[in-house]
Design a protein around this motif. Structure first.
Motif, PDB file in Angstrom:
ATOM      1  N   CYS A 437       0.828  -1.207   0.000  1.00 37.94           N
ATOM      2  CA  CYS A 437       0.000   0.000   0.000  1.00 37.94           C
ATOM      3  C   CYS A 437       0.861   1.256   0.000  1.00 37.94           C
ATOM      4  CB  CYS A 437      -0.981  -0.009   1.175  1.00 37.94           C
ATOM      5  SG  CYS A 437      -0.260   0.290   2.799  1.00 37.94           S
ATOM      6  N   ARG A 438       1.988   1.240   0.710  1.00 37.48           N
ATOM      7  CA  ARG A 438       2.853   2.426   0.758  1.00 37.48           C
ATOM      8  C   ARG A 438       3.535   2.684  -0.587  1.00 37.48           C
ATOM      9  NH1 ARG A 438       6.792   1.354   5.578  1.00 37.48           N
ATOM     10  NH2 ARG A 438       6.623  -0.784   4.762  1.00 37.48           N
ATOM     11  N   TRP A 439       3.955   1.595  -1.248  1.00 41.66           N
ATOM     12  CA  TRP A 439       4.634   1.801  -2.525  1.00 41.66           C
ATOM     13  C   TRP A 439       3.662   2.255  -3.608  1.00 41.66           C
ATOM     14  CZ3 TRP A 439       8.879   3.041  -4.663  1.00 41.66           C
ATOM     15  CH2 TRP A 439       9.068   2.842  -6.032  1.00 41.66           C
ATOM     16  N   TRP A 440       2.492   1.649  -3.656  1.00 38.39           N
ATOM     17  CA  TRP A 440       1.546   2.017  -4.695  1.00 38.39           C
ATOM     18  C   TRP A 440       1.040   3.447  -4.514  1.00 38.39           C
ATOM     19  CZ3 TRP A 440      -1.380  -3.233  -3.988  1.00 38.39           C
ATOM     20  CH2 TRP A 440      -0.579  -4.266  -4.504  1.00 38.39           C
ATOM     21  N   ARG A 519       2.311  11.129   8.286  1.00 34.80           N
ATOM     22  CA  ARG A 519       3.271  12.215   8.097  1.00 34.80           C
ATOM     23  C   ARG A 519       4.245  11.952   6.956  1.00 34.80           C
ATOM     24  NH1 ARG A 519       5.796  13.995  13.713  1.00 34.80           N
ATOM     25  NH2 ARG A 519       6.506  15.668  12.320  1.00 34.80           N
ATOM     26  N   THR A 520       4.618  10.707   6.732  1.00 28.03           N
ATOM     27  CA  THR A 520       5.625  10.425   5.709  1.00 28.03           C
ATOM     28  C   THR A 520       5.157   9.281   4.819  1.00 28.03           C
ATOM     29  OG1 THR A 520       6.857   8.717   6.893  1.00 28.03           O
ATOM     30  CG2 THR A 520       7.384  11.015   7.427  1.00 28.03           C
ATOM     31  N   GLU A 521       5.900   9.049   3.744  1.00 30.10           N
ATOM     32  CA  GLU A 521       5.584   7.975   2.823  1.00 30.10           C
ATOM     33  C   GLU A 521       5.856   6.602   3.435  1.00 30.10           C
ATOM     34  OE1 GLU A 521       9.581   7.340   0.193  1.00 30.10           O
ATOM     35  OE2 GLU A 521       8.293   9.015  -0.369  1.00 30.10           O
ATOM     36  N   GLN A 522       6.538   6.553   4.580  1.00 34.34           N
ATOM     37  CA  GLN A 522       6.786   5.293   5.265  1.00 34.34           C
ATOM     38  C   GLN A 522       5.634   4.887   6.180  1.00 34.34           C
ATOM     39  OE1 GLN A 522       9.313   4.004   3.367  1.00 34.34           O
ATOM     40  NE2 GLN A 522      10.021   3.079   5.282  1.00 34.34           N
ATOM     41  N   ASP A 523       4.699   5.807   6.398  1.00 35.96           N
ATOM     42  CA  ASP A 523       3.589   5.550   7.309  1.00 35.96           C
ATOM     43  C   ASP A 523       2.408   4.931   6.571  1.00 35.96           C
ATOM     44  OD1 ASP A 523       4.972   6.696   9.490  1.00 35.96           O
ATOM     45  OD2 ASP A 523       4.394   8.694   8.812  1.00 35.96           O
ATOM     46  N   TYR A 524       1.612   4.148   7.302  1.00 31.42           N
ATOM     47  CA  TYR A 524       0.413   3.539   6.730  1.00 31.42           C
ATOM     48  C   TYR A 524      -0.595   3.342   7.845  1.00 31.42           C
ATOM     49  CZ  TYR A 524       2.275  -0.790   8.767  1.00 31.42           C
ATOM     50  OH  TYR A 524       2.750  -1.739   9.635  1.00 31.42           O
ATOM     51  N   PHE A 525      -1.809   2.983   7.474  1.00 32.72           N
ATOM     52  CA  PHE A 525      -2.884   2.770   8.428  1.00 32.72           C
ATOM     53  C   PHE A 525      -3.630   1.490   8.041  1.00 32.72           C
ATOM     54  CE2 PHE A 525      -7.451   3.225   9.442  1.00 32.72           C
ATOM     55  CZ  PHE A 525      -7.370   3.266  10.829  1.00 32.72           C
ATOM     56  N   VAL A 526      -3.995   0.704   9.066  1.00 30.18           N
ATOM     57  CA  VAL A 526      -4.744  -0.535   8.837  1.00 30.18           C
ATOM     58  C   VAL A 526      -6.037  -0.484   9.639  1.00 30.18           C
ATOM     59  CG1 VAL A 526      -4.660  -3.057   8.821  1.00 30.18           C
ATOM     60  CG2 VAL A 526      -2.531  -1.744   8.695  1.00 30.18           C
ATOM     61  N   THR A 527      -7.147  -0.750   8.971  1.00 31.63           N
ATOM     62  CA  THR A 527      -8.417  -0.806   9.699  1.00 31.63           C
ATOM     63  C   THR A 527      -8.446  -2.047  10.575  1.00 31.63           C
ATOM     64  OG1 THR A 527      -9.505  -2.039   7.923  1.00 31.63           O
ATOM     65  CG2 THR A 527      -9.613   0.363   7.826  1.00 31.63           C
ATOM     66  N   PRO A 528      -9.133  -1.978  11.709  1.00 32.27           N
ATOM     67  CA  PRO A 528      -9.264  -3.180  12.545  1.00 32.27           C
ATOM     68  C   PRO A 528      -9.961  -4.294  11.767  1.00 32.27           C
ATOM     69  CG  PRO A 528      -9.969  -1.216  13.732  1.00 32.27           C
ATOM     70  CD  PRO A 528      -9.799  -0.805  12.309  1.00 32.27           C
ATOM     71  N   PHE A 529      -9.713  -5.535  12.181  1.00 30.06           N
ATOM     72  CA  PHE A 529     -10.343  -6.678  11.516  1.00 30.06           C
ATOM     73  C   PHE A 529     -11.826  -6.658  11.852  1.00 30.06           C
ATOM     74  CE2 PHE A 529     -11.538 -11.104  10.886  1.00 30.06           C
ATOM     75  CZ  PHE A 529     -10.937 -11.378   9.675  1.00 30.06           C
ATOM     76  N   ALA A 545      -2.702   4.017   2.626  1.00 25.81           N
ATOM     77  CA  ALA A 545      -1.557   4.936   2.623  1.00 25.81           C
ATOM     78  C   ALA A 545      -1.999   6.232   1.962  1.00 25.81           C
ATOM     79  CB  ALA A 545      -0.374   4.327   1.889  1.00 25.81           C
ATOM     80  N   ALA A 546      -1.309   7.317   2.318  1.00 25.76           N
ATOM     81  CA  ALA A 546      -1.659   8.639   1.775  1.00 25.76           C
ATOM     82  C   ALA A 546      -1.022   8.832   0.408  1.00 25.76           C
ATOM     83  CB  ALA A 546      -1.202   9.731   2.731  1.00 25.76           C
ATOM     84  N   ILE A 547      -1.803   9.396  -0.511  1.00 21.42           N
ATOM     85  CA  ILE A 547      -1.275   9.833  -1.813  1.00 21.42           C
ATOM     86  C   ILE A 547      -0.936  11.308  -1.682  1.00 21.42           C
ATOM     87  CG2 ILE A 547      -1.789  10.141  -4.260  1.00 21.42           C
ATOM     88  CD1 ILE A 547      -3.726   7.768  -4.032  1.00 21.42           C
ATOM     89  N   ARG A 548       0.292  11.657  -2.049  1.00 19.03           N
ATOM     90  CA  ARG A 548       0.779  13.015  -1.825  1.00 19.03           C
ATOM     91  C   ARG A 548       0.923  13.769  -3.144  1.00 19.03           C
ATOM     92  NH1 ARG A 548       2.302  13.030   3.517  1.00 19.03           N
ATOM     93  NH2 ARG A 548       2.325  10.910   4.400  1.00 19.03           N
ATOM     94  N   ASP A 549       0.828  15.072  -3.022  1.00 20.18           N
ATOM     95  CA  ASP A 549       0.976  15.941  -4.196  1.00 20.18           C
ATOM     96  C   ASP A 549       2.355  15.700  -4.829  1.00 20.18           C
ATOM     97  OD1 ASP A 549       1.890  18.614  -5.515  1.00 20.18           O
ATOM     98  OD2 ASP A 549      -0.302  18.779  -5.326  1.00 20.18           O
ATOM     99  N   PRO A 550       2.425  15.524  -6.157  1.00 18.75           N
ATOM    100  CA  PRO A 550       3.720  15.249  -6.797  1.00 18.75           C
ATOM    101  C   PRO A 550       4.740  16.363  -6.623  1.00 18.75           C
ATOM    102  CG  PRO A 550       2.027  15.699  -8.441  1.00 18.75           C
ATOM    103  CD  PRO A 550       1.322  15.561  -7.137  1.00 18.75           C
ATOM    104  N   ASN A 552       4.643  18.451  -3.780  1.00 18.16           N
ATOM    105  CA  ASN A 552       4.743  18.816  -2.364  1.00 18.16           C
ATOM    106  C   ASN A 552       4.424  17.584  -1.512  1.00 18.16           C
ATOM    107  OD1 ASN A 552       4.711  19.932   0.168  1.00 18.16           O
ATOM    108  ND2 ASN A 552       2.946  21.286  -0.174  1.00 18.16           N
ATOM    109  N   ASP A 553       5.463  16.936  -1.014  1.00 17.10           N
ATOM    110  CA  ASP A 553       5.268  15.718  -0.231  1.00 17.10           C
ATOM    111  C   ASP A 553       4.543  15.959   1.086  1.00 17.10           C
ATOM    112  OD1 ASP A 553       6.396  14.111  -2.130  1.00 17.10           O
ATOM    113  OD2 ASP A 553       8.383  14.045  -1.191  1.00 17.10           O
ATOM    114  N   GLU A 554       4.466  17.220   1.499  1.00 15.13           N
ATOM    115  CA  GLU A 554       3.788  17.513   2.753  1.00 15.13           C
ATOM    116  C   GLU A 554       2.278  17.528   2.596  1.00 15.13           C
ATOM    117  OE1 GLU A 554       5.336  17.859   5.655  1.00 15.13           O
ATOM    118  OE2 GLU A 554       7.253  17.456   4.640  1.00 15.13           O
ATOM    119  N   GLN A 555       1.804  17.646   1.371  1.00 16.12           N
ATOM    120  CA  GLN A 555       0.366  17.793   1.147  1.00 16.12           C
ATOM    121  C   GLN A 555      -0.262  16.472   0.709  1.00 16.12           C
ATOM    122  OE1 GLN A 555      -0.740  20.842  -1.625  1.00 16.12           O
ATOM    123  NE2 GLN A 555      -2.941  20.379  -1.512  1.00 16.12           N
TER     124      GLN A 555
END
Length: 851
Positions: A437-440, A519-529, A545-550, A552-555
């Protein structure tokens, strides 16, 4: 392992000290039995005539048992070791294949990355940007130690490992990859990894993003040594007695858990047929198990690879001491022993032999009751039998304990190992989901699409095709979808076979809030089962995972969600981890016992597994095993709490403990009172001037009963009882044929005395003994739990029951106060028993509450 094992016990017996002790004890017992039989023949042949056939049969039985028991014990121990190392050998190869399957998908996806393809095609010359992108990939998929891009001539365009700079390669894998439209798997020495003796490389050709011509090659170099070291350290024998190996098709060692012991590159003997034989390697004899790959999702791994475990025979049967039996409560321990034959035939044989001795002595005591004629000489013989039997019981108790410990310890260790394997499979699998999910989320097309204004149909269709391509490579997901900052789903793949679109649906507010906080591209979130409409209302994990502005990585401009196909994937993990152990049931549960997946149809996903709090609170990364009562069965339970894999659930901020629990049934729970042994019940002889009466005593439902010895003919094994139509006879369990010499009574009806006294229809248990009771010309059999003795009691210790006078139907009309009144023995009335059991129809319900 169920087949008969064709081996000579002398091969293994020298390495089994406990079996040697048992063999010596049995041999001594056999000699003693011969001596006693000879003494009986010489000193009192007439008096012993009735029991000599039984003594001879017992002696023959012990001679046979001496050989069969030792053979069975040796076989059981060899089977235990072979099963143990076989489970680990299967694990070695299967976990490697599962891991490498993910690599085949990775190389196929990354080789189509538009930014990397454009760089290799020469459409841009920003080497630093290409290297940063490759490193971003490596930061997600930490199983790779090198990623290389090459042109069609083998020139290195960019690599991430700067410690071994390369200019180019002449490895044949480049030409092979350029000519293939799929991945190429290479394991050998390569100039692409000059610092390694052998490297595992996954390569795939790269195409021009505009015209589709072949422009280069992508090489993913798997950190093979590190991965194997992790497998070995996690699952090898903590005592260091065995060696875990990965072999190639030529039986050469690719990786070893201890290379100083069994060196890399060495050839070793293999055992793919489960043969119970010793194999020589470097001057030492080993037990060996070898397994080829079973395959995963159609992928069989590198050709010919095998998992193997070797253990030297001189240490194979040591270091297995446990206290499994001593930790059980008396009820559980006694109940388990009733399943001895199912659990272990040698154990059952030992118990049967001890019972035979007690029965011979009891029958002899019944026969000699009253000291009639010269039967006093027979009493001396019986005393010798009894004394030898007591010593034998002590030896048998030790053998029973040792063997039972062996069987239970093996089951406990196996259940614990299987549970450990299961959580390892789960964590390794879900680690890949967090990576994906983080890479995609970094996919350039996705990032660009979210910065291009309103979503129209053309953009939606294009994004759907991108997601569909990714999903086709990674089939463990039913859907991959993207959504905007409001949580509205704008495009998705569809791999679950349904025609319904989820476009326009919204991600729940808690999830979108969590994604926006990443906060970063290394972070991700998983919903509870939990159940999700994105998975047809069934329970699953969804990785975000968050998709960021090409620019501006902060957005954060949106998010990506991947729906894990939990039901079949978790089920495959559980079944694969059980490795064909059909009697075992396995479950994944959370810390509250809620079922995530199960092979037990009685415990579907979402149900609660009732286990003790200690199990649910097991520390992460630790395992336990115990004997429990589960679904009305004694069972071995193994449990392991997950601890993550690499950085997943370890240092990446995600916490979601899962426990693997396995159960192996040992037999139905049985009432202790019906099966407990009472060898410690002693009746003290009291000196008195009055004449005494001898009674044959025995146990039923834990209580001590007595019959006048003059009315007892003998006791025989209940195994001889044959089922027969019993009509309305209360407690009747069948017919028993008496042996020749038992006068003219060819058969007798047998009644379960416990059922008669209780007045219930409870099913008669297996085992027990039948007392042949005589009344004039009539005979019946009474099924009892255990024999006790034939003591003599003075008249003053015998008194009538106030509730059994007159024509009362209760068979308890007298009591015996033994041991100074501390032991109460219920005396059965023979007349009442025969009247009730042979002449009356209907039920006989004894009012036991009155006594």
């Amino acid at each position: 392992m169920t087949q008969t094992l064709p081996f000579q016990i002398d091969t293994f017996l020298p390495y089994m000290r406990d079996v040697i002790r048992c063999e010596q004890a049995l041999h001594e017992l056999s000699l003693m039995w011969r001596m006693i039989e000879s003494a009986a023949k010489m000193n009192c042949p007439e008096e012993a005539k009735a029991i000599l056939p039984t003594m001879a049969a017992t002696r023959d039985g012990f001679t046979r048992l001496e050989h069969e028991l030792v053979t069975s014990l040796v076989r059981e121990k060899v089977v235990t070791v072979l099963n143990e190392i076989g489970t680990k050998a299967q694990y070695v190869i299967n976990i490697v294949v599962r891991n490498l399957y993910e690599r085949t998908a990775d190389v196929g996806f990354l080789a189509t990355d538009n930014e990397l393809c454009a760089y290799v095609a020469g459409l841009n010359d920003d080497q630093d940007a290409a290297r940063l992108r490759l490193r971003a990939y490596r930061n997600k998929y930490t199983v790779y130690d090198e990623i290389i891009l090459l042109d069609t001539a083998g020139n290195v365009l960019v690599q991430i490992d700067e410690t071994t700079p390369l200019e180019g390669s002449t490895d044949p894998l480049i030409a092979q990859t350029l000519a293939s439209d799929t991945f190429v798997e290479t394991f050998r020495a390569s100039d692409l990894r000059p610092s390694k003796k052998q490297a595992l490389i996954y390569s795939r050709r790269m195409l021009h993003p505009e015209n589709g011509t072949v422009v280069g090659v992508l090489c993913l170099c798997f950190h093979f040594e590190q991965e194997m070291a992790g497998i070995f350290s996690s699952h090898c024998d903590p005592a260091g007695r065995s060696s875990m190996l990965l072999l190639d098709a030529d039986n050469r060692v690719i990786e070893s858990s201890d290379a100083d012991w069994i060196a890399l590159g060495s050839s070793v003997p293999v055992n793919r047929t489960d043969a119970p034989q010793l194999m020589m390697c470097s001057g030492r004899q080993y037990l060996v198990r070898t397994f080829p790959a079973e395959g995963y999702q159609g992928y069989m791994g590198p050709p010919g690879w095998q998992g193997q475990v070797m253990i030297p025979v001189d240490v194979a049967f040591t270091g297995r001491n446990s206290n499994a039996l001593s930790t059980l409560d008396a009820d559980t321990r006694d109940g388990l022993l009733t399943h001895a034959q199912t659990l272990s035939d040698p154990l059952y044989q030992i118990m049967s032999a001890a019972e035979t001795i007690r029965r011979v002595v009891w029958n002899g005591q019944v026969m000699t009751a009253g000291n009639r004629g010269d039967l006093t000489r027979l009493k001396t013989i019986l005393a010798q039998i009894s004394e030898t039997g007591a010593r034998s019981d002590e030896l048998f108790a030790m053998s029973i304990g040792d063997l039972y410990e062996t069987v239970l310890t093996s089951s406990l260790q196996n259940s614990e190992f299987v549970s450990h394997l299961l959580v390892d499979l789960l964590d390794r699998n879900l680690y890949e989901r967090a990576d994906d999910c983080r890479w995609w989320a970094l996919t350039p097309e996705l990032r660009a699409a979210f910065s291009g204004g309103e979503w129209d149909n053309a953009r939606t269709q294009h994004m759907a095709s991108v997601l569909q391509y990714i999903n086709s490579l990674y089939t463990v997901y039913t859907r991959i979808f993207v959504y905007d900052v409001s949580g509205r789903i704008v495009a998705s793949s569809q791999l679950d076979g349904t025609a319904a679109s989820i476009n326009g649906m919204s991600v729940d507010s808690d999830t979108i809030a969590s994604v926006l906080r990443l906060r970063t591209e290394q972070d991700y979130f998983v919903t509870p089962f939990a159940p999700s409409p994105l998975y047809g209302g069934e329970s699953t994990y969804i990785y975000h995972a968050a998709i960021r502005d090409p620019h501006n990585d902060e957005q954060v401009v949106g998010g990506i969600g991947i729906v894990f196909n939990a039901a079949p994937e978790f089920s495959a993990m559980l079944k694969g981890g059980l490795g064909g152990q059909a009697r075992m049931k396995a479950l994944f549960v959370d810390r509250k016992g809620k079922v995530i997946s199960s092979t037990d149809p009685r415990r579907p996903v979402g149900s609660i597994l009732n286990v003790n709090a200690g199990t649910l609170n097991l520390a992460s990364g630790t395992s336990s095993s115990s004997i429990v009562i589960h679904d009305g069965q004694y069972a071995v339970m193994g449990c392991t709490a997950s601890c993550g894999y690499r950085e997943f659930k370890v240092s990446d901020g995600y916490t979601e403990d899962v426990l693997a629990v396995v159960f192996e049934p040992l037999g139905e729970v049985r009432n202790k009172s019906r099966f407990a042994t009472h060898g410690d019940t002693v009746i003290r002889t009291e000196t008195t001037n009055s004449a005494g009466q001898e009674f044959a005593t025995f146990f039923v439902d834990g209580a001590l009963f007595a019959l006048p010895s003059a009315s007892v003919q003998e006791a025989v094994s209940a195994s001889r009882v044959a089922s027969a139509p019993v009509g309305e006879r209360q407690g009747c369990v069948g017919l028993l044929g008496l042996e020749q010499g038992s006068e003219d009574f060819a058969t007798v009806w047998v009644f379960d005395l416990g059922r008669v006294l209780r007045g219930t229809s409870e099913r008669a248990p297996p085992g027990g003994l039948v007392i042949i009771l005589r009344h004039g010309d009539e005979r019946i059999g009474l099924l009892v739990d255990e024999l006790h003795g034939v003591p003599e009691f003075p008249a003053e210790q015998i008194f009538r029951s106030p509730f059994g006078t007159g024509a009362s139907s209760t068979p308890i009309k007298r009591f015996i106060k033994a041991n100074g009144g501390n032991l109460l023995i219920q005396v059965l009335d023979v007349d009442t028993l025969f009247e009730s059991l042979t002449r009356r129809s209907g039920e006989l319900v004894a009012d036991m509450s009155s006594v």
